[in-house]
Design a protein around this motif. Structure first.
Motif, mmCIF file in Angstrom:
data_model
loop_
_atom_site.group_PDB
_atom_site.id
_atom_site.type_symbol
_atom_site.label_atom_id
_atom_site.label_comp_id
_atom_site.label_asym_id
_atom_site.label_seq_id
_atom_site.Cartn_x
_atom_site.Cartn_y
_atom_site.Cartn_z
ATOM 1 N N ARG A 96 0.806 -1.218 0.000
ATOM 2 C CA ARG A 96 0.000 0.000 0.000
ATOM 3 C C ARG A 96 0.847 1.281 0.000
ATOM 4 O O ARG A 96 0.321 2.375 -0.104
ATOM 5 C CB ARG A 96 -0.964 -0.003 1.194
ATOM 6 N N ILE A 97 2.152 1.130 0.185
ATOM 7 C CA ILE A 97 3.050 2.294 0.096
ATOM 8 C C ILE A 97 3.908 2.113 -1.159
ATOM 9 O O ILE A 97 4.381 1.007 -1.421
ATOM 10 C CB ILE A 97 3.973 2.381 1.345
ATOM 11 N N ASP A 98 4.063 3.177 -1.916
ATOM 12 C CA ASP A 98 4.878 3.096 -3.130
ATOM 13 C C ASP A 98 6.354 3.208 -2.713
ATOM 14 O O ASP A 98 6.885 4.308 -2.611
ATOM 15 C CB ASP A 98 4.447 4.228 -4.071
ATOM 16 N N ILE A 99 6.962 2.055 -2.444
ATOM 17 C CA ILE A 99 8.358 2.044 -1.977
ATOM 18 C C ILE A 99 9.264 1.755 -3.174
ATOM 19 O O ILE A 99 9.101 0.720 -3.836
ATOM 20 C CB ILE A 99 8.563 0.986 -0.871
ATOM 21 N N ARG A 100 10.166 2.672 -3.458
ATOM 22 C CA ARG A 100 11.066 2.469 -4.605
ATOM 23 C C ARG A 100 12.525 2.605 -4.174
ATOM 24 O O ARG A 100 12.894 3.580 -3.516
ATOM 25 C CB ARG A 100 10.791 3.507 -5.695
ATOM 26 N N GLY A 101 13.300 1.616 -4.586
ATOM 27 C CA GLY A 101 14.712 1.595 -4.217
ATOM 28 C C GLY A 101 15.602 2.106 -5.323
ATOM 29 O O GLY A 101 15.252 3.055 -6.040
ATOM 30 N N VAL A 102 16.745 1.449 -5.506
ATOM 31 C CA VAL A 102 17.729 1.858 -6.514
ATOM 32 C C VAL A 102 17.093 1.785 -7.901
ATOM 33 O O VAL A 102 16.352 0.842 -8.212
ATOM 34 C CB VAL A 102 18.957 0.919 -6.421
ATOM 35 N N ASP A 103 17.370 2.773 -8.741
ATOM 36 C CA ASP A 103 16.846 2.862 -10.111
ATOM 37 C C ASP A 103 15.319 2.880 -10.159
ATOM 38 O O ASP A 103 14.701 2.451 -11.136
ATOM 39 C CB ASP A 103 17.345 1.682 -10.980
ATOM 40 N N GLY A 104 14.706 3.313 -9.094
ATOM 41 C CA GLY A 104 13.242 3.438 -9.071
ATOM 42 C C GLY A 104 12.502 2.104 -9.011
ATOM 43 O O GLY A 104 11.286 2.061 -9.241
#
Ligand code: NAP
Length: 537
Positions: free
Chosen positions: A392-400
């Protein structure tokens, strides 16, 4: 101030002010770090803040569930019941917040919408639904394994004109059932607690059951002053025991297989367990009830007979006996006169596996063979468990890269706490860790994460994350531990299955099913080696 501290507003942002977020705040503040906790609700307590439904209470012993980190706290708090009700638990957690002055670093009414890792600064941008942005070096998720409630995908849900409520979004004002026609959909641990409470006052209660669960007597009792002092005097031994048992409960399997004793002996043992409070019959049973099919079938037959003895109408009793899974292969709901509810004139059981719900109407519920009118519909339909609150949370790491995409076919983690490609992010009570008696896991989990944060801060490390190889190895290890465990052969939140969430009608191994001491030992080894597995820079 270190370089790290200059690059972000906070050293750490913690998402969620339930038990794990509260303790994480306490620990990180002790390290002198700048911490902000973002919480969607208006108060602390997480699970115990949101789940205010009638009859909500601990299914594990109050004193084994509380925080153990502060002697002062243990000395000053008295529990009134062996299995406390939600209002008492919430009072306790508010007391913890007051005692340690936690609220000053918690921002309430703040639902996190997204968290993006910024490679240039090795920081996280955390955005709330209202658009405000916070930056931090570490992102710590304390979002809970059972905190994303799911409504059923039944047509017409929004058309009902009476009062309707999901148990995990229960109103803060009391709801009276007197003189009311009430429906409950769902018969998991939540539904069972709700049903037995609502049945006491409702004019009429109709229970819509799709799958019956194996329930066992809770046998709650009040705790008097003298008994409380005795319990308190035993705290050291109690918490020591919780650290030694398989799932951190005071109950743990006996070191014998079911068929190592005679039929009479095992029947006598099961009688004793059925008459004892708490999870003993599930977790303090023979050590093969969840791996040996014959053992599980015999225990299930024993409990089925108990249900037949307690329910007068044998047609209803048969409907209440699970047929598609064995005892303990789903989380066992603990009950107080649950089965006897069905002997009351004001309670009716509708088996929707036989007569499915076709739609919710403005006045009630229409099944394939009848139409029912209600004043209140209660949805005890559970949660998008374990990964749902991350999704439910838009979690984005390396390179989106999105965490949700990364976990499309099931979570991949290292130790249940970190993921490669998501640097400086740590999870509390995330997937792939020993859940069990959750506060015991929380304390270890928070302390381990705090040590890692301290290590990174002391060494001025910009970026910490596990290696892809270690994530793969841990994920494979967790999966292999689940093999042969009958729990993973059954649809339930414990296998990530949810009929109401698209893409989640598949079973996965999302929980660490080895022993909690083994999991902790592995985590401690990693810390003792100076977090060599973490790619640090
Ligand atoms: P749950 O165990 O997932 O139960 C959800 C119930 O809703 C099931 O009976 C399910 O039926 C039914 N359901 C879901 N969608 C439906 C639909 N579309 N139509 C008809 N029925 C539907 O959820 P829960 O009862 O909230 O419990 C979740 C967990 O929370 C528990 O297992 C426990 O770990 C925790 N909990 C703890 C406590 C405590 O410690 N005191 C109390 C309550 C809950 P199916 O089985 O057919 O899917």
């Amino acid at each position: 101030m270190t370089d790290l501290q200059q690059s972000a507003q906070y050293d750490a942002i913690v998402i969620g002010a339930g038990m794990s977020g509260m303790y994480q705040l306490y620990r990180l503040r002790e390290l002198g770090l700048r911490v902000k906790v973002l919480e969607a609700g208006t108060g602390v307590g997480g699970t115990w803040y949101w789940n205010r439904y009638p009859g909500a209470r601990f299914d594990s012993e109050s004193y084994s569930y509380q925080f153990s980190f502060s002697k002062d706290l243990l000395n000053e708090w008295d529990w009134s019941e062996h299995f406390s009700g939600q209002p008492e638990t919430l009072r306790y957690l508010n007391h913890v917040a007051d005692k340690f002055d936690l609220r000053k670093d918690i921002q309430f009414r703040s639902r996190v919408k997204s968290a993006y890792y910024q490679e240039a600064t090795n920081t996280w941008d955390v955005t709330l639904e209202d658009g405000s942005i916070f930056t931090s070096h570490f992102l710590i998720t304390a979002v809970g394994p059972l905190s994303a409630p799911t409504m059923p995908t039944i047509p017409g849900v929004e058309t009902f004109q009476g009062q309707s409520c999901h148990t995990a979004r229960w109103p803060h004002e009391p709801v009276s059932f007197e003189g009311k026609r009430v429906a409950v959909i769902g018969t998991g641990a939540t539904g069972v607690q709700t049903i037995q409470e609502v049945s006491k006052t409702a004019k009429h209660l109709t229970v819509f059951q799709r799958t019956p669960n194996w329930c066992a007597p809770l046998l709650n009792a009040k705790i008097g002053t003298e008994e409380m002092e005795k319990i308190r005097a035993g705290y050291d031994a109690l918490f020591q025991r919780c650290m030694e048992t398989f799932s951190c409960f005071i109950h743990t399997a006996v070191p014998r297989g079911t068929f190592e004793v005679t039929l009479e002996e095992r029947q006598a043992f099961w009688e004793e367990l059925y008459a004892s409070p708490g999870f003993g019959i599930w977790l303090g049973n023979f050590n093969d009830i969840l791996t040996n099919r014959e053992a599980n079938a015999e225990l299930s037959a024993f409990v089925a007979n108990k249900i037949r003895q307690r329910v007068k109408d044998q047609t209803v009793a048969e409907k209440l006996i699970p047929k598609n899974h064995g005892f303990g292969t789903r989380r066992v709901p603990m009950e107080t006169k649950y089965y006897e509810c069905y002997n009351q004139d004001n309670v009716k059981l509708v088996d929707i596996s036989e007569t499915p719900i076709e739609r919710i109407t403005p006045t009630g519920i229409k099944t394939s063979d009848a139409e029912y009118a209600f004043d209140i519909i209660i949805y005890a339909t559970g949660f998008d468990a374990i990964t749902g609150s991350f999704d439910r949370i838009d979690i984005r790491g390396v390179d989106g890269a999105r965490l949700k995409d990364r976990w499309k076919h099931g979570p991949e983690t290292y130790l249940g706490m970190t993921v490669d490609g998501f640097p400086n992010m740590m999870m509390l009570v995330g997937p792939h860790m020993a859940l069990g008696n959750i506060p015991r896991t929380i304390e270890f989990n928070v302390e381990w994460v705090s040590d890692l944060v301290k290590y990174a801060t002391d060494h001025n490390l910009q970026r910490i994350e596990p290696t892809p190889a270690d994530v793969q190895a841990w994920t494979d290890h967790v999966k292999s531990l689940g093999e042969g465990n009958l729990m993973f052969e059954v649809n339930s939140w414990m296998t990530g299955w949810n009929s109401n969430v698209e893409g989640k009608q598949v079973r996965i191994i999302n929980r660490y099913s080895g022993s909690a001491p083994d999991w902790r030992a592995k985590c401690n080894e990693v810390a003792a080696r100076g977090y060599q597995e973490m790619a640090v820079g």
